[in-house]
Scaffold this active site. Structure first.
Site, PDB file in Angstrom:
ATOM      1  N   ASP A 309       0.837  -1.204   0.000  1.00  0.00           N
ATOM      2  CA  ASP A 309       0.000   0.000   0.000  1.00  0.00           C
ATOM      3  C   ASP A 309       0.874   1.258   0.000  1.00  0.00           C
ATOM      4  OD1 ASP A 309      -2.336   1.535   0.122  1.00  0.00           O
ATOM      5  OD2 ASP A 309      -2.538   1.347   2.298  1.00  0.00           O
ATOM      6  N   GLU A 312       2.166   4.997  -4.280  1.00  0.00           N
ATOM      7  CA  GLU A 312       2.095   5.924  -5.439  1.00  0.00           C
ATOM      8  C   GLU A 312       3.362   6.773  -5.539  1.00  0.00           C
ATOM      9  OE1 GLU A 312      -0.319   5.471  -3.166  1.00  0.00           O
ATOM     10  OE2 GLU A 312      -1.410   4.105  -4.484  1.00  0.00           O
ATOM     11  N   ASP A 406      -9.299   2.878  -2.837  1.00  0.00           N
ATOM     12  CA  ASP A 406     -10.320   3.300  -1.871  1.00  0.00           C
ATOM     13  C   ASP A 406     -11.613   3.757  -2.534  1.00  0.00           C
ATOM     14  OD1 ASP A 406      -8.355   2.717  -0.104  1.00  0.00           O
ATOM     15  OD2 ASP A 406      -7.857   4.795   0.375  1.00  0.00           O
TER      16      ASP A 406
HETATM   17  O1  MIG Z   1      -4.337   6.163   4.067  1.00  0.00           O
HETATM   18  O2  MIG Z   1      -3.819   1.011   5.669  1.00  0.00           O
HETATM   19  O3  MIG Z   1      -6.097   1.810   0.230  1.00  0.00           O
HETATM   20  O4  MIG Z   1      -7.020  -0.300   1.771  1.00  0.00           O
HETATM   21  O5  MIG Z   1      -7.061   0.022   4.555  1.00  0.00           O
HETATM   22  C1  MIG Z   1      -5.063   4.961   4.137  1.00  0.00           C
HETATM   23  C2  MIG Z   1      -5.016   1.705   5.762  1.00  0.00           C
HETATM   24  C3  MIG Z   1      -4.110   3.813   4.085  1.00  0.00           C
HETATM   25  C4  MIG Z   1      -5.214   2.856   2.178  1.00  0.00           C
HETATM   26  C5  MIG Z   1      -5.613   1.581   1.528  1.00  0.00           C
HETATM   27  C6  MIG Z   1      -6.635   0.894   2.374  1.00  0.00           C
HETATM   28  C7  MIG Z   1      -6.070   0.634   3.749  1.00  0.00           C
HETATM   29  C8  MIG Z   1      -5.636   1.933   4.390  1.00  0.00           C
HETATM   30  N1  MIG Z   1      -4.667   2.609   3.522  1.00  0.00           N
END
Ligand code: MIG
Length: 648
Positions: A309, A312, A406
């Site tokens: 995660d 980007e 999201d």
């Molecule tokens: O800023 O880790 O897309 O699936 O639950 C949010 C917390 C950070 C974004 C991910 C989401 C995840 C969440 N993350």
């Protein structure tokens, strides 16, 4: 050497690793006019009135991308409105299908803007802001073009069988007790489950490659305990390494110079969940190898699945933007989604000894994180593993899957999930799926059930929700029978879903296709976007509207209509043309194409209980080629295909 693809260069750029085939250089770029603009190039191609433009992977709007503006610039922004130009991935491949049919891949690691008949301009207008290599793919149909392209960018990542099971996730599960409760909830409700995702709260203060000892005193023992119940654990890994003197990963990264540098040449500091972090320079092979090795703390504990995660990369603020309009202030003009865009100019990579500003290579950062993880896991594990990422670029599909980020618990995003699947497949991302039920917002019972009936056909099938939303696990809702019905359908379909996925990967084809690809001569099928072909045998026409008792379905040919009511399948012949089909909540109706077969298996509570070889065949076809293996070994081949014949 592939001769149906040619490449044309317009300025230099860092290698992206997207295309793996040997491709010849062409002389003059066909189809497009070319004009230098700034440090880049603008490409324009007129469109005919009836041309359809496919592709662009993870973007908003329809399967036909006409009428929209799409910006390839990987962005963490949860507001997925129809006109949202950028999501988490950049997939710069389009197919123009009409009197002329061809594909074009704009291979550039920097920002690119696609205006596809935007405002009725009647043209494809692509601005690549830096150097780009354009690949032109010829073919006799849109589908043929896509297949050539998929071959050129290399075979899809292959997940293990268990990754096709159902997964439950939620941002907010914090300890063993929470996770046990979820597994118990599913088991008690008689609902199948294969894995539970661990979100950032499992870590020690959000530090990658750590485990919070209070919450998970013995991870290894816990993994064994959960596996005993048929449930695997799938931890999240974020892109940034916390600035934490004493943390071995941080210390080694600093000492070896593995982090991206700021514009003054020091390790760049950006705030994400753990506070200030450094970003590993994933574009360097030695940094990828180092990052990949860190997964050992989890694989040693028996873990075989991960999600990546914030790659980007998302930046809440940095040493440069801190205090500008307040930390994480939505009012700041530089603030987009979860990121200050200006920060993407504030750090640098080192590519073969040369300093390159992040802005120039922004779109391949997340892809290289996925590659780092995959190469690490290839070395650490013997079999296949589950890996999916939020950010991506074409090429990353060889290393892992993606989820679409999201989204929210709304009907529009359910529809968007359907529209995105074939576009993602065209760009290589066969193993993909959305947060079922929606990430943000509160899912209603009806929405979740309809969404499950879509995701039951997508390779990645995960219910995920944000902190602060109402509980979204299937067993939390009343009328459990309906949820059980759809989840059990997925397991009944696994012999087919697994087989079709593996065959698509092996033959460089798509797993989910627009109707138009199966029925290119059918003018009406070319316009249908809310029905999909799934593998070679199935057509799905999911209910996507609130309060609907069913929906209109268009069938390009006569098919076998199959209704699953939670206990059994019933089949009847449906004529070609338009029908209204009633689909009560908890039931699923789908179609088997003429002359095709669907193998269905028995009920299971997790994939460990599935016998993919014990199948019954539905449909009016004569034969089905089933891909069958142990679901784990890496050596996959066409030898694993067996021919099934209809009994009697
Ligand atoms: O800023 O880790 O897309 O699936 O639950 C949010 C917390 C950070 C974004 C991910 C989401 C995840 C969440 N993350």
């Amino acid at each position: 050497m592939i001769t149906t693809i040619k490449k044309y260069s317009f300025g230099a750029h860092a290698p992206t690793g997207a295309v793996t085939a040997q491709v010849e250089e062409g002389d003059t770029l066909p189809y497009f006019s070319v004009q230098a603009e700034g440090q880049g190039t603008r490409f324009r191609c007129p469109l005919e009135k009836d041309d359809v433009v496919y592709g662009l992977g993870e973007t908003m709007r329809g399967i036909d991308k006409r009428g929209g503006r799409y910006v390839s610039f990987n962005t963490d922004n949860p507001h997925h409105t129809q006109d949202m130009p950028s999501l988490y991935g950049s997939h710069n491949f389009i197919v123009v299908d009409g009197k002329k049919t061809f594909g074009a891949f704009f291979d550039t690691p920097a920002r690119a803007v696609f205006e596809i008949d935007c405002g009725g301009s009647g043209e494809v207008n692509v601005l690549c802001e830096r150097g780009v290599t354009v690949y032109i793919v010829e073919g006799e149909s849109a589908h043929a073009v896509v297949r050539r392209f998929l071959r050129a960018v290399g075979r899809s990542y292959l997940p293990p069988l268990w990754a096709f099971g159902f997964g439950q996730s939620r941002w907010g599960y914090k300890d063993e007790r929470d996770i046990r409760r979820i597994a118990r909830g599913y088991a008690k409700a008689g609902m199948p489950l294969d894995y539970i995702c661990m979100d950032i709260d499992y870590m020690d203060r959000y530090i990658d490659f750590t485990v919070n000892k209070k919450r998970f005193p013995d991870l290894k023992a816990f993994v064994v305990e959960m596996k005993g119940k048929g449930v695997r654990l799938v931890p999240i890994v974020d892109a940034g390494i916390k600035v934490e003197p004493g943390d071995p990963v941080y210390e080694e990264g600093v000492q070896k110079g593995y982090f991206c540098k700021n514009i003054e040449g020091k390790d760049f500091c950006a705030a994400v969940w753990p506070g200030m972090t450094h970003f590993p320079d994933f574009l360097r092979p030695e940094v990828r190898a180092w990052f990949g090795r860190q997964y050992k703390v989890y694989t040693d504990a028996g873990i075989e699945g991960f999600w990546n995660d914030m790659n980007e990369p998302a930046i809440f603020y940095s040493e440069y933007t801190k205090g500008k309009g307040g930390e994480r202030s939505e009012g700041d003009p530089l603030y987009r989604g979860n990121t200050f865009l200006s920060d993407y100019r504030n750090f640098c990579h080192n590519i073969e000894g040369k300093e390159v500003n992040h802005w120039e290579v922004h779109n391949i950062f997340g892809a290289n994180m996925t590659r780092a993880s995959a190469e690490g896991l290839d070395a650490l594990l013997n079999g296949r593993y589950l890996l999916f990422s939020r950010s991506s670029y074409i090429g990353a599909h060889r290393y892992g899957g993606i989820w679409t980020g999201d989204n929210a618990s709304c009907w529009d995003h359910l529809r968007q999930n359907v529209l995105q699947m074939p576009s993602l497949n065209m760009c290589g991302f066969l193993f993909s799926g959305a947060d079922t039920g929606g990430f943000g917002g509160n899912a209603s019972r009806e929405l979740l059930l309809r969404w499950l009936a879509v995701s039951a056909f997508t390779p990645l099938f995960r219910d995920h929700a944000s902190k602060g939303t109402r509980p979204q696990e299937c067993f939390r809702f009343r009328g459990k029978k309906d949820f059980r019905s759809i989840l059990s359908l997925r397991y009944r379909l696994l012999p087919y879903i697994y087989s079709e996925f593996m065959k698509a990967a092996l033959s460089f084809d798509m797993y989910m296709q627009p109707l138009a690809f199966g029925y290119p001569q059918d003018a009406r099928a070319r316009r249908v976007e809310d029905e999909l072909l799934v593998g070679e045998s199935l057509l799905i026409a999911p209910v996507l509207e609130k309060g609907a008792k069913g929906r209109r379905v268009y069938l390009p040919e006569a098919m076998t209509e199959v209704r699953w009511d939670g206990a059994s399948f019933s089949a009847r012949q449906a004529a070609a043309g338009e029908h209204f089909v009633k689909v009560p909540l908890g039931e699923v109706v789908f179609y088997i194409r003429k002359g095709k077969l669907l193998p269905v298996g028995g009920a299971a509570m997790h994939t460990g209980e599935c016998d993919l070889s014990a199948v019954t065949l539905l449909g009016d076809g004569e034969e089905y080629e089933q891909y069958l293996d142990d679901g784990l070994t890496r050596s996959v081949s066409e030898d694993n295909i067996r021919l099934l014949r209809r009994q009697g």
